[in-house]
Design a protein around this motif. Sequence first.
Motif, PDB file in Angstrom:
ATOM      1  N   MET A  27      65.689  45.344  11.213  1.00 21.69           N
ATOM      2  CA  MET A  27      66.470  45.549   9.994  1.00 21.69           C
ATOM      3  C   MET A  27      67.054  46.968   9.966  1.00 21.69           C
ATOM      4  SD  MET A  27      64.253  43.496   7.094  1.00 21.69           S
ATOM      5  CE  MET A  27      62.815  44.535   7.069  1.00 21.69           C
ATOM      6  N   MET A  28      66.251  47.936  10.421  1.00 28.88           N
ATOM      7  CA  MET A  28      66.723  49.322  10.442  1.00 28.88           C
ATOM      8  C   MET A  28      67.906  49.498  11.381  1.00 28.88           C
ATOM      9  SD  MET A  28      63.357  51.754  10.470  1.00 28.88           S
ATOM     10  CE  MET A  28      64.072  53.376  10.657  1.00 28.88           C
ATOM     11  N   VAL A  29      67.792  48.911  12.585  1.00 30.67           N
ATOM     12  CA  VAL A  29      68.832  49.148  13.577  1.00 30.67           C
ATOM     13  C   VAL A  29      70.143  48.488  13.162  1.00 30.67           C
ATOM     14  CG1 VAL A  29      68.427  47.215  15.194  1.00 30.67           C
ATOM     15  CG2 VAL A  29      69.084  49.464  16.075  1.00 30.67           C
ATOM     16  N   VAL A  30      70.044  47.326  12.481  1.00 28.41           N
ATOM     17  CA  VAL A  30      71.266  46.685  11.979  1.00 28.41           C
ATOM     18  C   VAL A  30      71.866  47.522  10.844  1.00 28.41           C
ATOM     19  CG1 VAL A  30      72.171  44.645  10.792  1.00 28.41           C
ATOM     20  CG2 VAL A  30      70.665  44.366  12.743  1.00 28.41           C
ATOM     21  N   GLY A  31      70.998  48.055   9.983  1.00 32.38           N
ATOM     22  CA  GLY A  31      71.479  48.954   8.935  1.00 32.38           C
ATOM     23  C   GLY A  31      72.188  50.160   9.525  1.00 32.38           C
ATOM     24  N   ALA A  32      71.606  50.712  10.576  1.00 30.88           N
ATOM     25  CA  ALA A  32      72.180  51.904  11.209  1.00 30.88           C
ATOM     26  C   ALA A  32      73.575  51.625  11.765  1.00 30.88           C
ATOM     27  CB  ALA A  32      71.258  52.399  12.328  1.00 30.88           C
ATOM     28  N   VAL A  33      73.716  50.512  12.472  1.00 31.70           N
ATOM     29  CA  VAL A  33      75.019  50.250  13.092  1.00 31.70           C
ATOM     30  C   VAL A  33      76.064  49.882  12.041  1.00 31.70           C
ATOM     31  CG1 VAL A  33      74.766  47.782  13.626  1.00 31.70           C
ATOM     32  CG2 VAL A  33      76.111  49.245  15.125  1.00 31.70           C
ATOM     33  N   MET A  34      75.646  49.124  11.018  1.00 32.95           N
ATOM     34  CA  MET A  34      76.614  48.728   9.998  1.00 32.95           C
ATOM     35  C   MET A  34      77.084  49.948   9.198  1.00 32.95           C
ATOM     36  SD  MET A  34      77.328  45.630  10.413  1.00 32.95           S
ATOM     37  CE  MET A  34      78.255  45.241   8.938  1.00 32.95           C
ATOM     38  N   ALA A  35      76.162  50.867   8.930  1.00 32.47           N
ATOM     39  CA  ALA A  35      76.549  52.087   8.216  1.00 32.47           C
ATOM     40  C   ALA A  35      77.552  52.880   9.042  1.00 32.47           C
ATOM     41  CB  ALA A  35      75.310  52.938   7.923  1.00 32.47           C
ATOM     42  N   PHE A  36      77.270  53.001  10.328  1.00 30.69           N
ATOM     43  CA  PHE A  36      78.164  53.807  11.160  1.00 30.69           C
ATOM     44  C   PHE A  36      79.523  53.139  11.339  1.00 30.69           C
ATOM     45  CE2 PHE A  36      79.571  55.992  15.061  1.00 30.69           C
ATOM     46  CZ  PHE A  36      79.443  57.291  14.601  1.00 30.69           C
ATOM     47  N   LEU A  90      68.672  51.011   4.404  1.00 27.99           N
ATOM     48  CA  LEU A  90      68.964  52.368   3.967  1.00 27.99           C
ATOM     49  C   LEU A  90      68.392  53.385   4.966  1.00 27.99           C
ATOM     50  CD1 LEU A  90      70.211  53.968   1.634  1.00 27.99           C
ATOM     51  CD2 LEU A  90      67.988  53.933   0.497  1.00 27.99           C
ATOM     52  N   ALA A  91      67.178  53.120   5.423  1.00 32.68           N
ATOM     53  CA  ALA A  91      66.555  54.011   6.408  1.00 32.68           C
ATOM     54  C   ALA A  91      67.407  54.071   7.676  1.00 32.68           C
ATOM     55  CB  ALA A  91      65.144  53.535   6.740  1.00 32.68           C
ATOM     56  N   GLY A  92      67.930  52.901   8.078  1.00 32.48           N
ATOM     57  CA  GLY A  92      68.805  52.866   9.249  1.00 32.48           C
ATOM     58  C   GLY A  92      70.065  53.685   9.005  1.00 32.48           C
ATOM     59  N   THR A 123      66.946  53.411  16.864  1.00 29.46           N
ATOM     60  CA  THR A 123      65.751  53.513  16.029  1.00 29.46           C
ATOM     61  C   THR A 123      64.533  53.944  16.849  1.00 29.46           C
ATOM     62  OG1 THR A 123      65.709  51.134  16.306  1.00 29.46           O
ATOM     63  CG2 THR A 123      66.330  51.956  14.152  1.00 29.46           C
ATOM     64  N   ALA A 124      64.531  53.656  18.148  1.00 33.62           N
ATOM     65  CA  ALA A 124      63.499  54.130  19.074  1.00 33.62           C
ATOM     66  C   ALA A 124      62.073  53.985  18.563  1.00 33.62           C
ATOM     67  CB  ALA A 124      63.770  55.589  19.453  1.00 33.62           C
ATOM     68  N   GLY A 125      61.760  52.832  17.984  1.00 31.12           N
ATOM     69  CA  GLY A 125      60.379  52.597  17.561  1.00 31.12           C
ATOM     70  C   GLY A 125      60.032  53.127  16.182  1.00 31.12           C
ATOM     71  N   ARG A 126      61.009  53.686  15.452  1.00 33.85           N
ATOM     72  CA  ARG A 126      60.688  54.231  14.135  1.00 33.85           C
ATOM     73  C   ARG A 126      60.270  53.143  13.144  1.00 33.85           C
ATOM     74  NH1 ARG A 126      64.762  57.559  15.735  1.00 33.85           N
ATOM     75  NH2 ARG A 126      64.276  59.776  15.751  1.00 33.85           N
ATOM     76  N   GLY A 127      60.820  51.939  13.334  1.00 34.41           N
ATOM     77  CA  GLY A 127      60.422  50.831  12.466  1.00 34.41           C
ATOM     78  C   GLY A 127      58.939  50.526  12.626  1.00 34.41           C
ATOM     79  N   TRP A 128      58.474  50.609  13.862  1.00 33.02           N
ATOM     80  CA  TRP A 128      57.050  50.329  14.106  1.00 33.02           C
ATOM     81  C   TRP A 128      56.185  51.455  13.565  1.00 33.02           C
ATOM     82  CZ3 TRP A 128      56.309  45.529  15.187  1.00 33.02           C
ATOM     83  CH2 TRP A 128      57.296  44.818  15.880  1.00 33.02           C
TER      84      TRP A 128
END
Lengths: 349, 308
Positions: free
Chosen positions: B45-54, B204-206, B222-227
Amino acid sequence: MWLKLEARSQPSKRMTYLSPLLAVVLTLFSGMILFAMMGHSPLEGIYVFFVEPVTSLYGLGELAVKATPLVLIAIGLAIGFKANVWNIGAEGQLVMGAIVGGGLALYFHESDSAWLLPSMIVFGALGGMLWAAIPAWLKTRFNTNEILTSLMLTYVAILLLNYMVNGPYRDPTGYNFPESRLFQDAALLPTLLEGTRLNLGSVITVMILAGLWVMLARTIIGFQVHVVGQAPQAAHYAGFNHKKIIWFTFLLSGGLAGIAGLMEVAGPIGQLLPSISPGYGFTAIIVAFLGRLHPVGILLTGLLMALSYLGGETAQIEMGLPVALTGVFQGLLLFFLLASDVLIRYRVK
Amino acid sequence: MDFSLDTTSLIIVTIITAATPLLLAALGELVNEKSGVLNLGLEGMMVVGAVMAFLTVTSTGSAALAIIVAILSGMGMALIFSVLTLSLQSNQVATGLALTIFGLGLSSLIGINLVGMAYDGLPKLNIAFLSDLPFFGNVLFSHDILVYFSIVMVFVTYWFLNKTKYGLVLRAVGESHDAAHSIGYPVIKIRYMAALYGGAMSGLAGAYLSLAYSPMWADNMTAGRGWIALALVVFAMWMPSRVLLGAYMFGGITILQLHGQGMGIDMPSEFLSMLPYLATIIVLVLISRQAQNNYAPACLGKPFHSIR
């Protein structure tokens, strides 16, 4: 609610087999939509992704090469999942198998002994077991969540591999690339079929798969794994040692992942590189589930997942699509399987 | 390396930026888990948030819109998870893992043309007078809006869970879904809402990662930040204030290892990079020794199906 479910009096046997097929059909259907959204002909997309890769002998060989690590890792994980032991760090155990087993080839790089390759496989297994022993120990000693610890160790293993190929393992005769020297012939798995990359690793995998099938069906430990997972209370009363099962399943799955890693570097890759797996350790989790935690199912779904890797590569070359498409298809497939599985226990009203 | 006030304040500021995405994602997952839903798909979820934000910020230039899109994408991912686990009763562990694999693939697919593009980063909110204070101006009053938001959310989360009726109902559903159901609370609906909230916070975190922490898009950024955020919830024993503590501790470890590399500490950078992951394991062990099971919501990860 939009969907009314009614519990079946007993799980449907027919649906157990039909739901993976339903999942595959739904995945293909969404794949077509996905191709259309990216501006390609849906049918062409499906053909390039799922059919074209296996229209040649070389392609079939590649299918076996890619299915080998998936099947080997998945059968180990499946035995753990059966006992409710969640080893999610197979990717890290794979990497450690490659580091430890591959290290042997580099240390004896002038050897042409026939013992080298078998020893490498043993060392590969030990590397994976060592890495799997950490979450097993933490789980049995401190009750630490094995999902998170095995995952964290995956990142550690990948960084360790990076360090090794940049440092101790770096090819002294290379041009400072982060790569080891190429393995000598005695350290490579022999190719089985002229014109393909099909190697001995696939045969070893099928043998291990058959052995584990017998173990699951016919031995006490196989029975215990089953009971611990299905009826923990009963297992407790029967005096089964739960910690022993945790250790057993972790060492087994870690060892198999380690062998898979070693067979990658001693097989199709032929040296140690910073990146040796496109996520086989994670995809194997899907393979285990999709294969119903059963050896035959795992063999079939291992081939299917291998096809998704090949398809990703073909789609990249022929249609300029990103390789990441593979992950999307794999995720979709697992979503649809998990969704269709509802039909095993419930009927839609 | 000099340890003047300026460098020290700089280090503290970077620790805060490193901690913020962990804090946001972990606070969302905490509420999510309090309702009994275990979503292991945070990373996806974070990584999708990150790419969509960018993607949004590079094509529209609006950071506000980018944040909204990221939140909605996180919720979209959480919706897939919720339909599968809550309506179709699928295994929460397997579904969460599938969400991560799917999210990582989907984000590379979306981000294929974004690699190498640049963005200035979220604007810092400068507060008249206060931001000009020596040292404290830098450390306390020169952040972007999401940093302040993440801190405020610690208090809001605590207040919601412990001081409101809705928070009580949510916790009841997580502790005993059968009891909550029998006194008439809509278990599934409440869990849907909690899961969607978790998705929103992950998205949001992403967004924070790709808009502020390192304003760019890189595969698997995200490099494992979600975990790690998931581990933080366990570390925090499901208490918001301890999530804050944990996130800042991990932010600190992440940044100090980076500075350690910069200072030329005589250790290969790979070993320093392992520290956040190793620290997570150590922290998990320390917590597990104190019988974490007493703190976890009793129905965490268990499916609920009412026979009506």
